[in-house]
Design a protein around this motif. Structure first.
Motif, PDB file in Angstrom:
ATOM      1  N   GLU A 296       0.815  -1.218  -0.077  1.00  0.00           N
ATOM      2  CA  GLU A 296       0.113   0.012   0.138  1.00  0.00           C
ATOM      3  C   GLU A 296       0.825   1.252  -0.061  1.00  0.00           C
ATOM      4  O   GLU A 296       1.707   1.172   0.655  1.00  0.00           O
ATOM      5  CB  GLU A 296      -0.915   0.047   1.230  1.00  0.00           C
ATOM      6  CG  GLU A 296      -1.869   0.970   1.252  1.00  0.00           C
ATOM      7  CD  GLU A 296      -2.721   1.246   2.484  1.00  0.00           C
ATOM      8  OE1 GLU A 296      -3.833   1.323   2.310  1.00  0.00           O
ATOM      9  OE2 GLU A 296      -2.200   0.630   3.707  1.00  0.00           O
ATOM     10  N   THR A 297       0.307   2.145  -0.649  1.00  0.00           N
ATOM     11  CA  THR A 297       0.938   3.532  -0.588  1.00  0.00           C
ATOM     12  C   THR A 297      -0.065   4.587  -0.222  1.00  0.00           C
ATOM     13  O   THR A 297      -1.215   4.544  -0.618  1.00  0.00           O
ATOM     14  CB  THR A 297       1.902   3.878  -1.733  1.00  0.00           C
ATOM     15  OG1 THR A 297       2.652   5.228  -1.401  1.00  0.00           O
ATOM     16  CG2 THR A 297       0.761   4.124  -2.887  1.00  0.00           C
TER      17      THR A 297
ATOM     18  N   SER B 216      -4.943   7.027  -1.540  1.00  0.00           N
ATOM     19  CA  SER B 216      -4.066   5.559  -1.296  1.00  0.00           C
ATOM     20  C   SER B 216      -4.389   4.734  -2.515  1.00  0.00           C
ATOM     21  O   SER B 216      -5.104   4.791  -3.337  1.00  0.00           O
ATOM     22  CB  SER B 216      -4.575   4.968   0.024  1.00  0.00           C
ATOM     23  OG  SER B 216      -5.643   4.648   0.083  1.00  0.00           O
ATOM     24  N   ILE B 217      -3.385   3.908  -2.512  1.00  0.00           N
ATOM     25  CA  ILE B 217      -3.469   2.644  -3.519  1.00  0.00           C
ATOM     26  C   ILE B 217      -3.142   1.476  -2.606  1.00  0.00           C
ATOM     27  O   ILE B 217      -2.137   1.272  -2.059  1.00  0.00           O
ATOM     28  CB  ILE B 217      -2.555   2.641  -4.905  1.00  0.00           C
ATOM     29  CG1 ILE B 217      -2.810   3.712  -5.490  1.00  0.00           C
ATOM     30  CG2 ILE B 217      -2.716   1.431  -5.510  1.00  0.00           C
ATOM     31  CD1 ILE B 217      -2.018   4.262  -6.640  1.00  0.00           C
ATOM     32  N   ASP B 218      -4.194   0.588  -2.669  1.00  0.00           N
ATOM     33  CA  ASP B 218      -4.009  -1.087  -1.882  1.00  0.00           C
ATOM     34  C   ASP B 218      -3.601  -1.860  -2.799  1.00  0.00           C
ATOM     35  O   ASP B 218      -4.433  -2.620  -3.397  1.00  0.00           O
ATOM     36  CB  ASP B 218      -5.135  -1.254  -1.380  1.00  0.00           C
ATOM     37  CG  ASP B 218      -5.113  -2.450  -0.437  1.00  0.00           C
ATOM     38  OD1 ASP B 218      -4.268  -3.140  -0.449  1.00  0.00           O
ATOM     39  OD2 ASP B 218      -6.171  -2.806   0.338  1.00  0.00           O
TER      40      ASP B 218
ATOM     41  N   ALA C  83       3.167  11.121  -9.019  1.00  0.00           N
ATOM     42  CA  ALA C  83       3.621  11.761  -7.620  1.00  0.00           C
ATOM     43  C   ALA C  83       2.951  10.573  -6.602  1.00  0.00           C
ATOM     44  O   ALA C  83       3.828  10.154  -5.809  1.00  0.00           O
ATOM     45  CB  ALA C  83       2.416  12.771  -7.340  1.00  0.00           C
ATOM     46  N   ILE C  84       1.979   9.729  -6.904  1.00  0.00           N
ATOM     47  CA  ILE C  84       1.624   8.896  -5.982  1.00  0.00           C
ATOM     48  C   ILE C  84       2.563   7.738  -6.029  1.00  0.00           C
ATOM     49  O   ILE C  84       2.815   6.950  -5.008  1.00  0.00           O
ATOM     50  CB  ILE C  84       0.259   8.162  -5.934  1.00  0.00           C
ATOM     51  CG1 ILE C  84      -0.214   7.433  -4.868  1.00  0.00           C
ATOM     52  CG2 ILE C  84      -0.193   7.598  -7.251  1.00  0.00           C
ATOM     53  CD1 ILE C  84      -1.561   7.671  -4.264  1.00  0.00           C
ATOM     54  N   LEU C  85       3.118   7.230  -7.313  1.00  0.00           N
ATOM     55  CA  LEU C  85       4.080   6.242  -7.493  1.00  0.00           C
ATOM     56  C   LEU C  85       5.533   6.826  -6.773  1.00  0.00           C
ATOM     57  O   LEU C  85       6.063   5.977  -6.205  1.00  0.00           O
ATOM     58  CB  LEU C  85       4.207   5.659  -8.714  1.00  0.00           C
ATOM     59  CG  LEU C  85       3.082   5.030  -9.317  1.00  0.00           C
ATOM     60  CD1 LEU C  85       3.213   4.822 -10.835  1.00  0.00           C
ATOM     61  CD2 LEU C  85       2.909   3.744  -8.544  1.00  0.00           C
ATOM     62  N   GLU C  86       5.731   7.881  -7.070  1.00  0.00           N
ATOM     63  CA  GLU C  86       7.260   8.383  -6.440  1.00  0.00           C
ATOM     64  C   GLU C  86       6.971   8.480  -4.849  1.00  0.00           C
ATOM     65  O   GLU C  86       8.269   8.744  -4.319  1.00  0.00           O
ATOM     66  CB  GLU C  86       7.620   9.680  -7.279  1.00  0.00           C
ATOM     67  CG  GLU C  86       8.229   9.414  -8.714  1.00  0.00           C
ATOM     68  CD  GLU C  86       8.750  10.763  -9.029  1.00  0.00           C
ATOM     69  OE1 GLU C  86       9.714  10.430 -10.043  1.00  0.00           O
ATOM     70  OE2 GLU C  86       8.314  11.871  -8.845  1.00  0.00           O
ATOM     71  N   SER C  87       5.729   8.787  -4.368  1.00  0.00           N
ATOM     72  CA  SER C  87       6.012   8.738  -2.960  1.00  0.00           C
ATOM     73  C   SER C  87       6.633   7.742  -2.250  1.00  0.00           C
ATOM     74  O   SER C  87       6.910   7.690  -1.062  1.00  0.00           O
ATOM     75  CB  SER C  87       4.405   8.978  -2.647  1.00  0.00           C
ATOM     76  OG  SER C  87       3.625   7.795  -2.797  1.00  0.00           O
TER      77      SER C  87
ATOM     78  N   GLN D  61       3.166   7.273   3.132  1.00  0.00           N
ATOM     79  CA  GLN D  61       3.440   6.068   4.013  1.00  0.00           C
ATOM     80  C   GLN D  61       3.452   5.095   2.910  1.00  0.00           C
ATOM     81  O   GLN D  61       2.827   5.133   1.918  1.00  0.00           O
ATOM     82  CB  GLN D  61       2.379   5.957   4.876  1.00  0.00           C
ATOM     83  CG  GLN D  61       2.342   4.548   5.682  1.00  0.00           C
ATOM     84  CD  GLN D  61       1.154   4.679   6.650  1.00  0.00           C
ATOM     85  OE1 GLN D  61       1.319   5.668   7.483  1.00  0.00           O
ATOM     86  NE2 GLN D  61       0.348   3.703   6.409  1.00  0.00           N
ATOM     87  N   ALA D  62       4.292   4.021   3.203  1.00  0.00           N
ATOM     88  CA  ALA D  62       4.152   2.856   2.067  1.00  0.00           C
ATOM     89  C   ALA D  62       4.655   1.683   3.006  1.00  0.00           C
ATOM     90  O   ALA D  62       5.207   1.769   4.029  1.00  0.00           O
ATOM     91  CB  ALA D  62       5.375   2.895   0.947  1.00  0.00           C
TER      92      ALA D  62
END
Length: 142
Positions: free
Chosen positions: A5-6, A20-22, A43-47, A79-80
């Motif tokens: 998850e991120t 978030s992506i689960d 952005a969400i992937l680079e987080s 958070q990841a």
């Protein structure tokens, strides 16, 4: 290792609110994130890299930029969560954009925080022991 998850909030304009992506619920295989330009796909992937190493790979623009450069609210965080053959590890950074301070945490499910003082240098050392260098992480993941 598998990314479970991120989550991100308060960094980059598209993520003023929590997103978030689960990945754990998606099952094995390839995942595509699609949408219009400027909506936060990168952005969400680079987080994931940002929370581990404190920078975003595609956003250096000729110079090293700080995570504080991307904060859009006073209280931001990334958070990841990862699965290391049954060991569930969560990396998190809480960022105060106004004061330009941050608190870095590695936790393993069911155990106390692995880096109890929350300081970046100590955190980064533990990240490198678990995930390898930033270059290795980028070469194997992206």
């Amino acid at each position: 290792m598998r990314i479970l998850e991120t989550k991100i909030k308060g960094l980059f304009k598209p993520y003023q609110e929590e997103a978030s992506i689960d990945f754990g619920s998606l099952g094995p295989g390839l995942v595509a994130i699609v949408g219009p330009n400027g909506e936060g796909k990168t952005a969400i992937l680079e987080s994931i890299v940002g929370v581990l190493y404190g920078s975003f790979p595609s956003r250096t623009e000729g110079k090293q930029r700080s995570i504080y450069d991307y904060v859009v609210s006073n209280k931001a965080w990334m958070q990841a969560t990862f699965d290391f053959n049954g060991r569930i590890i969560t990396a998190r950074v809480d960022i105060n954009g106004q004061n330009k301070t941050s608190e870095w945490a590695l936790t393993e499910r069911g155990l106390p925080q692995l880096n109890p003082r929350g300081k970046y240098k100590e955190y980064l050392s533990m990240v490198k022991n678990l995930f390898g260098s930033k270059q290795l992480c980028l070469a194997s993941s992206f």
